[in-house]
Motif scaffolding. Structure first.
Motif, PDB file in Angstrom:
ATOM      1  N   GLU A  19      39.749  39.891  30.295  1.00 55.59           N
ATOM      2  CA  GLU A  19      38.762  39.406  30.832  1.00 55.59           C
ATOM      3  C   GLU A  19      39.088  37.833  30.944  1.00 55.59           C
ATOM      4  OE1 GLU A  19      33.978  38.692  30.351  1.00 55.59           O
ATOM      5  OE2 GLU A  19      35.119  40.225  28.912  1.00 55.59           O
ATOM      6  N   LYS A  20      39.774  37.193  29.312  1.00 57.37           N
ATOM      7  CA  LYS A  20      40.022  35.896  29.419  1.00 57.37           C
ATOM      8  C   LYS A  20      41.150  35.372  30.586  1.00 57.37           C
ATOM      9  CE  LYS A  20      42.271  34.648  25.888  1.00 57.37           C
ATOM     10  NZ  LYS A  20      42.437  34.415  24.331  1.00 57.37           N
ATOM     11  N   ASP A  21      41.995  36.176  30.378  1.00 59.22           N
ATOM     12  CA  ASP A  21      43.236  35.890  31.362  1.00 59.22           C
ATOM     13  C   ASP A  21      43.045  36.127  33.060  1.00 59.22           C
ATOM     14  OD1 ASP A  21      44.577  35.550  29.021  1.00 59.22           O
ATOM     15  OD2 ASP A  21      45.768  37.580  29.230  1.00 59.22           O
ATOM     16  N   ASN A  22      42.227  36.867  33.123  1.00 56.26           N
ATOM     17  CA  ASN A  22      41.769  37.103  34.625  1.00 56.26           C
ATOM     18  C   ASN A  22      40.839  35.587  35.110  1.00 56.26           C
ATOM     19  OD1 ASN A  22      43.043  39.486  35.095  1.00 56.26           O
ATOM     20  ND2 ASN A  22      41.014  40.842  34.700  1.00 56.26           N
ATOM     21  N   ASP A  23      39.914  35.302  33.992  1.00 54.91           N
ATOM     22  CA  ASP A  23      39.169  34.070  34.361  1.00 54.91           C
ATOM     23  C   ASP A  23      40.005  32.890  34.360  1.00 54.91           C
ATOM     24  OD1 ASP A  23      36.824  35.581  34.138  1.00 54.91           O
ATOM     25  OD2 ASP A  23      36.205  35.200  31.812  1.00 54.91           O
ATOM     26  N   LYS A  24      40.925  32.615  33.651  1.00 54.24           N
ATOM     27  CA  LYS A  24      41.857  31.883  33.816  1.00 54.24           C
ATOM     28  C   LYS A  24      42.620  31.576  35.224  1.00 54.24           C
ATOM     29  CE  LYS A  24      45.907  29.299  31.113  1.00 54.24           C
ATOM     30  NZ  LYS A  24      46.287  28.969  32.582  1.00 54.24           N
ATOM     31  N   LEU A  25      43.424  32.991  35.568  1.00 53.69           N
ATOM     32  CA  LEU A  25      43.792  32.920  36.831  1.00 53.69           C
ATOM     33  C   LEU A  25      43.130  32.609  37.982  1.00 53.69           C
ATOM     34  CD1 LEU A  25      45.918  36.338  36.014  1.00 53.69           C
ATOM     35  CD2 LEU A  25      46.745  34.060  36.420  1.00 53.69           C
ATOM     36  N   MET A  26      41.557  33.062  37.847  1.00 50.80           N
ATOM     37  CA  MET A  26      40.928  32.596  39.035  1.00 50.80           C
ATOM     38  C   MET A  26      40.657  31.274  39.106  1.00 50.80           C
ATOM     39  SD  MET A  26      40.428  35.449  40.872  1.00 50.80           S
ATOM     40  CE  MET A  26      39.221  34.765  41.821  1.00 50.80           C
ATOM     41  N   VAL A  27      40.224  30.664  38.047  1.00 53.88           N
ATOM     42  CA  VAL A  27      40.094  29.282  37.848  1.00 53.88           C
ATOM     43  C   VAL A  27      41.313  28.356  38.398  1.00 53.88           C
ATOM     44  CG1 VAL A  27      39.728  27.218  36.298  1.00 53.88           C
ATOM     45  CG2 VAL A  27      38.373  29.295  36.052  1.00 53.88           C
ATOM     46  N   GLU A  87      40.323  48.188  17.618  1.00 53.84           N
ATOM     47  CA  GLU A  87      40.281  46.813  17.511  1.00 53.84           C
ATOM     48  C   GLU A  87      41.310  46.254  18.723  1.00 53.84           C
ATOM     49  OE1 GLU A  87      39.836  42.755  16.971  1.00 53.84           O
ATOM     50  OE2 GLU A  87      38.787  44.524  16.134  1.00 53.84           O
ATOM     51  N   VAL A  88      42.378  47.218  18.982  1.00 53.52           N
ATOM     52  CA  VAL A  88      43.387  47.165  20.162  1.00 53.52           C
ATOM     53  C   VAL A  88      42.749  47.357  21.426  1.00 53.52           C
ATOM     54  CG1 VAL A  88      45.310  48.107  21.268  1.00 53.52           C
ATOM     55  CG2 VAL A  88      45.249  47.798  18.476  1.00 53.52           C
ATOM     56  N   ARG A  89      41.732  48.292  21.600  1.00 54.67           N
ATOM     57  CA  ARG A  89      41.122  48.494  22.889  1.00 54.67           C
ATOM     58  C   ARG A  89      40.181  47.262  22.916  1.00 54.67           C
ATOM     59  NH1 ARG A  89      36.070  50.627  24.076  1.00 54.67           N
ATOM     60  NH2 ARG A  89      35.770  51.745  25.939  1.00 54.67           N
ATOM     61  N   ASN A  90      39.209  46.726  21.881  1.00 56.44           N
ATOM     62  CA  ASN A  90      38.418  45.565  22.115  1.00 56.44           C
ATOM     63  C   ASN A  90      39.199  44.431  22.326  1.00 56.44           C
ATOM     64  OD1 ASN A  90      36.175  47.274  21.638  1.00 56.44           O
ATOM     65  ND2 ASN A  90      36.162  47.112  19.453  1.00 56.44           N
ATOM     66  N   THR A  91      40.236  44.120  21.760  1.00 57.35           N
ATOM     67  CA  THR A  91      40.915  43.101  22.066  1.00 57.35           C
ATOM     68  C   THR A  91      41.879  42.988  23.516  1.00 57.35           C
ATOM     69  OG1 THR A  91      41.518  42.829  19.659  1.00 57.35           O
ATOM     70  CG2 THR A  91      42.940  41.606  21.159  1.00 57.35           C
TER      71      THR A  91
END
Length: 224
Positions: A206-214, A196-200
């Protein structure tokens, strides 16, 4: 004179291949067992096709087995580290050996987890002691001693914190430290979900990278 009747000759025996096991069956009809475990007629027009398919399948299996054996014998494959320390030769990102004091990123993460597991063990023991408290919130001697030690000694490194508790003169604190060590071990071995740690972690990255790019795109457009 009546002629004695002789017994009919026994039917011929044929070797039948089923998978990798060879057995002997009595030939009662002109039907045979192919490598897929299915019967077909000896006069069937598909017989030759089945044989060809079996030969091709066997060649593919042998080729795959040979490739696996070759990879196991490859000295370059044996040189690849099981984790961390990637190099250009094994296709992994190269992490300098002095990046984390000589530790791999995985070992660094494991060290952080040790402290996390110590904190979890403290919370588990405190929760257990709250359940043992029958006097209405006054706390047990264990919870009081543990809470006071934690207040006076913030937990920043799990091993150092436990070592300091083991060196205390109070017998109660030394016993608490031994209990925490066992709870920490049990939690790490059977309770913590490493998958679960790996998946999370991957999803959060991925979520944070998308937010930073936006946010960067919005900032760039507003500056024009």
């Amino acid at each position: 004179m009546m002629r004695a009747l002789s017994a009919p000759p026994p039917p011929p025996l044929v070797a039948v291949h089923a998978g990798s096991t060879t057995t002997t069956k009595t030939l009662r009809s002109r039907r045979f067992l192919n490598r897929d475990g299915r019967f077909y007629d000896n006069n069937d027009t598909n017989t030759n096709k089945d044989k060809d398919n079996n030969r091709r399948r066997l060649r593919r299996v042998k080729a795959t087995s040979n490739n696996n054996n070759n990879n196991n014998d490859d000295p370059e494959e044996k040189k690849k580290p099981s984790f961390g320390g990637g190099t250009d030769s094994n296709g992994r990102m190269h992490v300098p050996t002095d990046a984390f004091g000589g530790m791999s990123p995985e070992f660094k993460a494991a060290s952080a987890l040790k402290t996390l597991f110590t904190m979890v063990a403290v919370r588990i023991v405190l929760a257990q002691e709250e359940g043992y408290d029958n006097e209405g919130g006054g706390g047990t001697p264990t919870s009081i001693a543990l809470g006071k030690f934690l207040e006076e000694n913030p937990l920043r490194d799990g091993n150092e914190w436990l070592q300091k508790m083991l060196e205390c003169e109070q017998t109660e604190l030394r016993l608490i430290a031994l209990r925490l060590i066992e709870v920490r071990r049990a939690y790490a071995e059977s309770q913590f979900d490493f998958n679960e740690v790996r998946n999370t972690a991957r999803l959060e990255i991925e979520k944070d990278n998308d937010k930073l790019m936006v946010d960067y795109m919005k900032q760039s457009l507003s500056a024009e």
